[in-house]
Design an enzyme around this catalytic site. Structure first.
Site, PDB file in Angstrom:
ATOM      1  N   VAL A  47       0.815  -1.226   0.000  1.00  0.00           N
ATOM      2  CA  VAL A  47       0.000   0.000   0.000  1.00  0.00           C
ATOM      3  C   VAL A  47       0.845   1.271   0.000  1.00  0.00           C
ATOM      4  O   VAL A  47       0.318   2.364  -0.235  1.00  0.00           O
ATOM      5  CB  VAL A  47      -1.004   0.034   1.184  1.00  0.00           C
ATOM      6  CG1 VAL A  47      -2.073  -1.024   1.027  1.00  0.00           C
ATOM      7  CG2 VAL A  47      -0.296  -0.070   2.530  1.00  0.00           C
TER       8      VAL A  47
ATOM      9  N   ASN B  60      -7.422  -1.774   5.442  1.00  0.00           N
ATOM     10  CA  ASN B  60      -7.095  -2.453   6.695  1.00  0.00           C
ATOM     11  C   ASN B  60      -5.594  -2.594   6.930  1.00  0.00           C
ATOM     12  O   ASN B  60      -5.156  -2.670   8.083  1.00  0.00           O
ATOM     13  CB  ASN B  60      -7.769  -3.840   6.645  1.00  0.00           C
ATOM     14  CG  ASN B  60      -7.193  -4.823   7.636  1.00  0.00           C
ATOM     15  OD1 ASN B  60      -7.428  -4.714   8.838  1.00  0.00           O
ATOM     16  ND2 ASN B  60      -6.415  -5.797   7.140  1.00  0.00           N
TER      17      ASN B  60
ATOM     18  N   TYR C 170       2.565   4.759  16.673  1.00  0.00           N
ATOM     19  CA  TYR C 170       1.441   3.893  16.273  1.00  0.00           C
ATOM     20  C   TYR C 170       0.123   4.573  16.652  1.00  0.00           C
ATOM     21  O   TYR C 170      -0.799   4.677  15.827  1.00  0.00           O
ATOM     22  CB  TYR C 170       1.537   2.510  16.933  1.00  0.00           C
ATOM     23  CG  TYR C 170       0.342   1.649  16.572  1.00  0.00           C
ATOM     24  CD1 TYR C 170       0.199   1.147  15.280  1.00  0.00           C
ATOM     25  CD2 TYR C 170      -0.666   1.393  17.501  1.00  0.00           C
ATOM     26  CE1 TYR C 170      -0.914   0.396  14.920  1.00  0.00           C
ATOM     27  CE2 TYR C 170      -1.780   0.638  17.153  1.00  0.00           C
ATOM     28  CZ  TYR C 170      -1.895   0.143  15.863  1.00  0.00           C
ATOM     29  OH  TYR C 170      -3.007  -0.588  15.505  1.00  0.00           O
TER      30      TYR C 170
ATOM     31  N   GLY D 236      -9.871  -2.826  20.136  1.00  0.00           N
ATOM     32  CA  GLY D 236      -8.839  -2.991  21.152  1.00  0.00           C
ATOM     33  C   GLY D 236      -8.057  -4.257  20.844  1.00  0.00           C
ATOM     34  O   GLY D 236      -7.800  -4.564  19.679  1.00  0.00           O
TER      35      GLY D 236
HETATM   36  P1  NDP Z   1      -1.832  -8.695  11.084  1.00  0.00           P
HETATM   37  O1  NDP Z   1      -0.381  -8.442  11.325  1.00  0.00           O
HETATM   38  O2  NDP Z   1      -2.370 -10.053  11.361  1.00  0.00           O
HETATM   39  O3  NDP Z   1      -2.228  -8.265   9.604  1.00  0.00           O
HETATM   40  C1  NDP Z   1      -1.723  -7.075   9.041  1.00  0.00           C
HETATM   41  C2  NDP Z   1      -1.924  -7.104   7.539  1.00  0.00           C
HETATM   42  O4  NDP Z   1      -1.435  -5.869   6.994  1.00  0.00           O
HETATM   43  C3  NDP Z   1      -1.196  -8.235   6.870  1.00  0.00           C
HETATM   44  O5  NDP Z   1      -2.045  -8.842   5.930  1.00  0.00           O
HETATM   45  C4  NDP Z   1      -0.036  -7.540   6.163  1.00  0.00           C
HETATM   46  O6  NDP Z   1       0.237  -8.218   4.952  1.00  0.00           O
HETATM   47  C5  NDP Z   1      -0.647  -6.177   5.874  1.00  0.00           C
HETATM   48  N1  NDP Z   1       0.372  -5.160   5.607  1.00  0.00           N
HETATM   49  C6  NDP Z   1       1.313  -4.670   6.448  1.00  0.00           C
HETATM   50  N2  NDP Z   1       2.076  -3.778   5.801  1.00  0.00           N
HETATM   51  C7  NDP Z   1       1.617  -3.713   4.521  1.00  0.00           C
HETATM   52  C8  NDP Z   1       1.985  -2.987   3.359  1.00  0.00           C
HETATM   53  N3  NDP Z   1       3.021  -2.132   3.359  1.00  0.00           N
HETATM   54  N4  NDP Z   1       1.277  -3.158   2.229  1.00  0.00           N
HETATM   55  C9  NDP Z   1       0.245  -4.015   2.201  1.00  0.00           C
HETATM   56  N5  NDP Z   1      -0.160  -4.741   3.252  1.00  0.00           N
HETATM   57  C10 NDP Z   1       0.527  -4.589   4.399  1.00  0.00           C
HETATM   58  O7  NDP Z   1      -2.589  -7.627  12.006  1.00  0.00           O
HETATM   59  P2  NDP Z   1      -4.151  -7.282  12.184  1.00  0.00           P
HETATM   60  O8  NDP Z   1      -5.008  -8.076  11.297  1.00  0.00           O
HETATM   61  O9  NDP Z   1      -4.408  -7.296  13.629  1.00  0.00           O
HETATM   62  O10 NDP Z   1      -4.116  -5.762  11.728  1.00  0.00           O
HETATM   63  C11 NDP Z   1      -4.962  -5.226  10.716  1.00  0.00           C
HETATM   64  C12 NDP Z   1      -5.213  -3.766  11.020  1.00  0.00           C
HETATM   65  O11 NDP Z   1      -5.882  -3.675  12.274  1.00  0.00           O
HETATM   66  C13 NDP Z   1      -3.962  -2.901  11.160  1.00  0.00           C
HETATM   67  O12 NDP Z   1      -4.220  -1.654  10.563  1.00  0.00           O
HETATM   68  C14 NDP Z   1      -3.801  -2.755  12.678  1.00  0.00           C
HETATM   69  O13 NDP Z   1      -3.133  -1.581  13.023  1.00  0.00           O
HETATM   70  C15 NDP Z   1      -5.252  -2.725  13.102  1.00  0.00           C
HETATM   71  N6  NDP Z   1      -5.563  -3.059  14.480  1.00  0.00           N
HETATM   72  C16 NDP Z   1      -5.166  -4.251  15.049  1.00  0.00           C
HETATM   73  C17 NDP Z   1      -5.520  -4.543  16.346  1.00  0.00           C
HETATM   74  C18 NDP Z   1      -5.093  -5.805  17.032  1.00  0.00           C
HETATM   75  O14 NDP Z   1      -5.081  -5.838  18.280  1.00  0.00           O
HETATM   76  N7  NDP Z   1      -4.783  -6.867  16.328  1.00  0.00           N
HETATM   77  C19 NDP Z   1      -6.364  -3.626  17.126  1.00  0.00           C
HETATM   78  C20 NDP Z   1      -6.715  -2.424  16.443  1.00  0.00           C
HETATM   79  C21 NDP Z   1      -6.347  -2.169  15.167  1.00  0.00           C
HETATM   80  P3  NDP Z   1       1.681  -8.444   4.300  1.00  0.00           P
HETATM   81  O15 NDP Z   1       2.682  -8.472   5.415  1.00  0.00           O
HETATM   82  O16 NDP Z   1       1.546  -9.761   3.577  1.00  0.00           O
HETATM   83  O17 NDP Z   1       1.827  -7.288   3.385  1.00  0.00           O
HETATM   84  C1  8X3 Z   2      -3.942  -2.355  18.388  1.00  0.00           C
HETATM   85  C2  8X3 Z   2      -4.501  -2.348  19.761  1.00  0.00           C
HETATM   86  O1  8X3 Z   2      -4.123  -1.605  22.140  1.00  0.00           O
HETATM   87  O2  8X3 Z   2      -2.263  -2.720  21.003  1.00  0.00           O
HETATM   88  O3  8X3 Z   2      -4.302  -1.217  17.704  1.00  0.00           O
HETATM   89  O4  8X3 Z   2      -2.856  -0.463  20.440  1.00  0.00           O
HETATM   90  S1  8X3 Z   2      -3.384  -1.734  20.861  1.00  0.00           S
END
Ligand code: NDP
Ligand code: 8X3
Length: 253
Positions: A61, A87, A153, A184
């Site tokens: 992205v 996402n 972050y 969260g």
């Molecule tokens: P994961 O690490 O499981 O998934 C993250 C995804 O983002 C992967 O598919 C990764 O794919 C992709 N990604 C990372 N960098 C890039 C890039 N430069 N280009 C394209 N794709 C990218 O984490 P989550 O599913 O938990 O996270 C998804 C979203 O939710 C994020 O924005 C995160 O900040 C947010 N979030 C997560 C929380 C949590 O507690 N898990 C809570 C709140 C928000 P690949 O490496 O193959 O590119």
């Molecule tokens: C991911 C949740 O609480 O680790 O956004 O920041 S937290």
């Protein structure tokens, strides 16, 4: 309720966590899904699992030209994207601001801020031209509540929230819904990435907690995009029951 079979969903960050769960949820309900991410082998596995209603594209992205080329080259059955789920994102490190590696800050900004705006800017005109749609952004409780080590972050997720709200104003009258989902703690690969492959440290984040799952988040996203067209969820914050808030931290002398 909006018929999910009418939806063509583009999801970034679908190789893991929320994005992969989202792809599964929408395909199961008859929608068409374009799943993207950098790890090709993960995309191929998802394609093998989900079949014809899934199209996969390798995508970083941070690369605006690649997003534009991908959108321009989508095969016909997937070309009319009407739901964008922006996402892709990550956290790197949990150290205090005065000690962290600034390269980690740059990567978070490049991905969570620049990557997000690249994705939205590239996809939005098509959504509007085709009569409307829905943009989902993925924020975080970190965008509202500061915690030690959250620094950049948390800053990126505050940006995501305000960008999403502002976007709503810009697309007023264009039949485009905008929703910022703000979870969260959810056990995905998020902490593994944050702690750079340290499994033990990542697992300890979720010790003793019945955390939310990626499916919980996918269900919430699915729900918000299939509500009747006249309803817009602006922001939706969700936490595991075992996560709540804490008092101000006061250092007395
Ligand atoms: P994961 O690490 O499981 O998934 C993250 C995804 O983002 C992967 O598919 C990764 O794919 C992709 N990604 C990372 N960098 C890039 C890039 N430069 N280009 C394209 N794709 C990218 O984490 P989550 O599913 O938990 O996270 C998804 C979203 O939710 C994020 O924005 C995160 O900040 C947010 N979030 C997560 C929380 C949590 O507690 N898990 C809570 C709140 C928000 P690949 O490496 O193959 O590119
Ligand atoms: C991911 C949740 O609480 O680790 O956004 O920041 S937290």
């Amino acid at each position: 309720m909006l018929d999910p079979k009418t939806l063509t969903v583009l999801v970034t960050g679908a190789t893991s966590g929320f994005g992969a769960a989202v792809a599964r949820r929408y395909v199961a309900e008859g929608a068409k899904v374009i799943a993207t991410g950098r790890r090709r082998e993960r995309l191929d596995e998802l394609k093998a699992e989900l079949g014809d209603r899934l199209h996969v594209e390798t995508l970083d992205v941070r690369d605006l030209a690649a997003i534009e080329a991908m959108l321009a080259g989508l095969p016909e059955p997937f070309a009319a994207v009407n739901v964008l789920i922006a996402n892709a994102g990550l956290a790197l490190g949990l150290g205090p601001a005065q000690e962290v590696d600034i390269a980690d800050w740059h990567t978070m900004i490049d991905t969570n801020v620049t990557g997000l705006v690249n994705t939205v800017r590239a996809a939005l005109p098509g959504l509007i031209e085709r009569g409307g749609g829905h943009v989902i952004t993925v924020g975080s409780v970190a965008g509202d509540y500061p915690y030690p080590g959250g620094n950049v972050y948390a800053g990126t997720k505050a940006f995501v929230k305000q960008f999403a709200l502002s976007l709503r104003s810009d697309v007023q009258g264009k039949n485009v819904r905008v929703t910022n989902i703000e979870p969260g703690m959810v056990e995905t690969e998020f902490s593994l990435v944050r702690f750079k492959g340290d499994d033990g440290r990542a697992a300890s984040v979720y010790d003793g907690i019945e955390g939310m799952t990626a499916d919980d988040v996918a269900e919430t996203i699915f729900w918000s995009t299939t509500l009747p067209r006249h309803v817009n969820i602006n922001r939706l914050q969700m936490m595991p029951v075992q996560q709540a808030f804490s008092a101000f931290d006061i250092k007395r002398v």
